[in-house]
Design a protein around this motif. Sequence first.
Motif, short mmCIF file in Angstrom:
data_model
loop_
_atom_site.label_atom_id
_atom_site.label_comp_id
_atom_site.label_asym_id
_atom_site.label_seq_id
_atom_site.Cartn_x
_atom_site.Cartn_y
_atom_site.Cartn_z
N MET A 129 0.83 -1.22 0.00
CA MET A 129 0.00 0.00 0.00
C MET A 129 0.85 1.25 0.00
N ALA A 143 -11.05 -0.02 -0.06
CA ALA A 143 -9.85 0.46 -0.76
C ALA A 143 -10.22 1.32 -1.96
N ALA A 167 -2.57 -3.72 -5.61
CA ALA A 167 -3.59 -3.45 -4.61
C ALA A 167 -4.47 -4.67 -4.37
#
Length: 349
Positions: free
Chosen positions: A95, A146, A256
Motif C-alpha cells: 500500500m 480500498a 492493490a
Amino acid sequence: MSTLTAPAPAAATASSRRHSRRRKAVWLVILIVVVAAIAALSVTFGTRAVGIGDIVDGLRGDIDSASAAAVAKRVPRTILALLVGAALAVAGTVMQGVTRNPLADPQILGINGGASLAVVIGLAFFGVTSAFGYIWLAMLGAAVAAVFVYTIGSLGRGGASPLKLALAGAATAVAFTSLISAILLPRIDVMSVFRFWQIGGVGGGTFEKIALVAPFLLVGVLVCIGSSGALNSLALGDELAAGLGERIRIARLVSAAGAVILCGAATAVAGPIGFVGLIVPHVCRLIVGPDHRWLLPVSAVVGGGLLTLADVVGRVIARPQEIEVGIVTALIGAPFFIAIVRRQRMRAL
C-alpha cells in the motif's frame, strides 16, 4: 601505443551490487533466526510457563498434563500470529508503494474497517458464522473500502496525495466504526460474538483456521511479490514508470488486489489488527533499502515476528489474564505514527 584497461567504475559498481546482495541476504537469515526464537518463546511462555518435555508431549498430541495441553494450544496460535503478521506487513508495504504514502496502513486507510463492516453485515443480516464466510466477506469489504478511499483521496487538484489519502482513510474508518456500532447496538446476540473479534487477536487460532486461510494468504503474497518490479517502477513516479514501459493502472490494480486479499483474509481470522503494516515497512527499509524485491520478503519475516512478540507480551504482562494482540500493537504503533507524521511535516517545511 595505448593499452586497454577494464572500465573500473563498471567493475566497482558490479562489486558493490554483489556486496549489497550479500548484506541483504545475511540480514534476511539473521531475521529468520530471530523470528524462530520468538516463535519458540511464544510456545514456551504464557499464563503458564512450560518445559522442553511439555513441548515434546504437546507436539506429539499427548496432552495429559495441563502444560502439554497449553503447548498444543499455543502451537497453532503461534503459527497464526506469524501468518497474520506477515500478511499485514506485506499488505502495508504494498500500500505504501502503490500510493507512495508513508502513512499507508490497512487500519489507517480504513481497509480493515471495511472488512470489519462486511463481516458485521454478514453476521447481523445473513447469519454468516463460518470462518470461510468471514474470509470472503472480509475480502469484499476490504476491496470496497480500498476503492472508496482511493477515489475520495483522488478528488481535487494534485490527485491522490499522501495527506489526502490519509485523511480520506481516517474519515472512512470513523464512518465504518459508526455504522458497525449502529448495526450492533440493537443486536445483543451479534455483539457478543463480534466484540472479542473486533479487538484483534490470535488466541482462537486452530489448525483448521490456518488450513482455511493459508491458500488465500499464499495467493495474496504471490501476487504482491510478483508485483515487486512494478512497485519499484511506481516509486520513481508515474511519468518515469510509464517511460520505462510500465502499465501504471494495471500495476496499481494488481498490487492493490494482492494487498486487499491479504488484509481481508488476515482480518477475517484475527480481527482488525492495526499498525503492523505501518511500522514494519519503515523498519525494513532501514535494513534492506527501498527495493521491493527484498523489502517484501523481509517485511513478511519481520511482520510475523512483531505480531508474535506482541502476542507473547500480551500474555506475559497480564498474567493470569491476557491482553489481546490488537491492543499491544496499537500501544506500539500510535507513537510510531505520530513520529512519522512529525517527520513528514518537518520535511515539508
